[in-house]
Design an enzyme around this catalytic site. Structure first.
Site, PDB file in Angstrom:
ATOM      1  N   GLY A  42       0.830  -1.191   0.000  1.00 44.77           N
ATOM      2  CA  GLY A  42       0.000   0.000   0.000  1.00 44.77           C
ATOM      3  C   GLY A  42       0.869   1.247   0.000  1.00 44.77           C
ATOM      4  O   GLY A  42       2.094   1.179   0.054  1.00 44.77           O
ATOM      5  N   CYS A  99       5.442  10.045  -0.799  1.00 52.11           N
ATOM      6  CA  CYS A  99       4.180   9.468  -0.329  1.00 52.11           C
ATOM      7  C   CYS A  99       2.966  10.063  -1.027  1.00 52.11           C
ATOM      8  O   CYS A  99       1.826   9.928  -0.547  1.00 52.11           O
ATOM      9  CB  CYS A  99       4.049   9.606   1.190  1.00 52.11           C
ATOM     10  SG  CYS A  99       5.390   8.790   2.082  1.00 52.11           S
TER      11      CYS A  99
END
Length: 243
Positions: free
Chosen positions: A90, A193
């Site tokens: 993820g 991110c």
């Protein structure tokens, strides 16, 4: 108290560590499937692992990551000795390099708790407690997995630890990356991110001096043991695990 095998892989190419994780992960899942239709007294033992390592320069992007968060093309990265991988964890995009502690817990959460949210919060707490050992105040940021400094200040907020995991049948892989003495320049080649306009930092950057990475590892291990209520058992012959 459960034992968790601790394996230090040292400085290892990302692909090799990924393959190693998959070997342990797949073995764990297979052992769980083997146990399903057998009486408890005939269950195969299912070990748990915590891997620590550092990687040569590499950028990875998770399964939900956006390619436009990679600001340089792959050929440009290759010319500068930076590998690039699309991976099955993820999270979005991040950078790994020397001076960064990368941790890969491979845990059968059926032996702990079946709650991914709780698992991620415990990993974050391990990082927060470790940073506190070195005089740094780590925090969580709402709706953003990982650990930050000055998380509540939109101008000053900077990320010091990224996280991204994969689970199947309650078995975990991938994990966290804590910037200790990491070169921060390559983070400029990505949108870290996938969160724009946020800084990335390291323990060295914050403290103004290089940090003994082995001491940070010891702190992480101590807090991992306390939070997960386990005993880490160092495996000095890790190669046998994938033979």
């Amino acid at each position: 108290m459960q034992e968790v095998e601790f394996i230090h892989l040292g400085l290892i190419p990302y692909q090799d560590a990924w393959n190693y994780q998959h070997t342990l992960f797949n073995r764990t899942v297979a052992q769980k499937l083997f146990n399903q239709n057998r009486p408890p007294e005939k269950h195969a033992h299912i070990p748990n692992y915590l891997l620590f390592c550092e990687h040569p320069p590499v950028i990875t992007i998770g399964k939900s990551g956006k390619m436009h968060h990679l600001l340089m093309n792959e050929e440009w990265l290759k010319q500068r000795g930076i590998e690039f991988f699309r991976v099955n964890r993820g999270g979005d995009i991040t950078y790994h390099g020397p001076g960064q502690i990368v941790g890969y817990p491979i845990l059968d959460l059926d032996q702990f708790f079946t709650d991914i949210h709780r698992y991620l919060r415990l990993l974050e707490e391990m990082i927060i407690l470790t940073l506190a050992d070195f005089g740094l105040h780590g925090e969580r940021m709402p709706k953003a997995t990982g650990v930050w400094l000055d998380a509540s200040n939109p101008v000053k907020a900077r990320k010091i630890c990224a996280m991204g995991i994969r689970t199947s049948r309650w078995v975990t892989m991938h994990g966290f990356a804590l910037n200790v003495n990491t070169d921060l320049q390559p983070f400029g080649f990505i949108v870290p991110c996938g969160i724009p306009n946020k800084q990335v930092t390291s323990m060295q950057q914050e403290l103004g001096v290089p940090v003994d990475i082995s001491q940070v590892e010891k702190s992480l291990m101590r807090h991992f043991e306390a939070l997960f209520q386990v005993k880490l058992k160092t495996n000095l012959h890790a190669a046998r695990l994938i033979q």
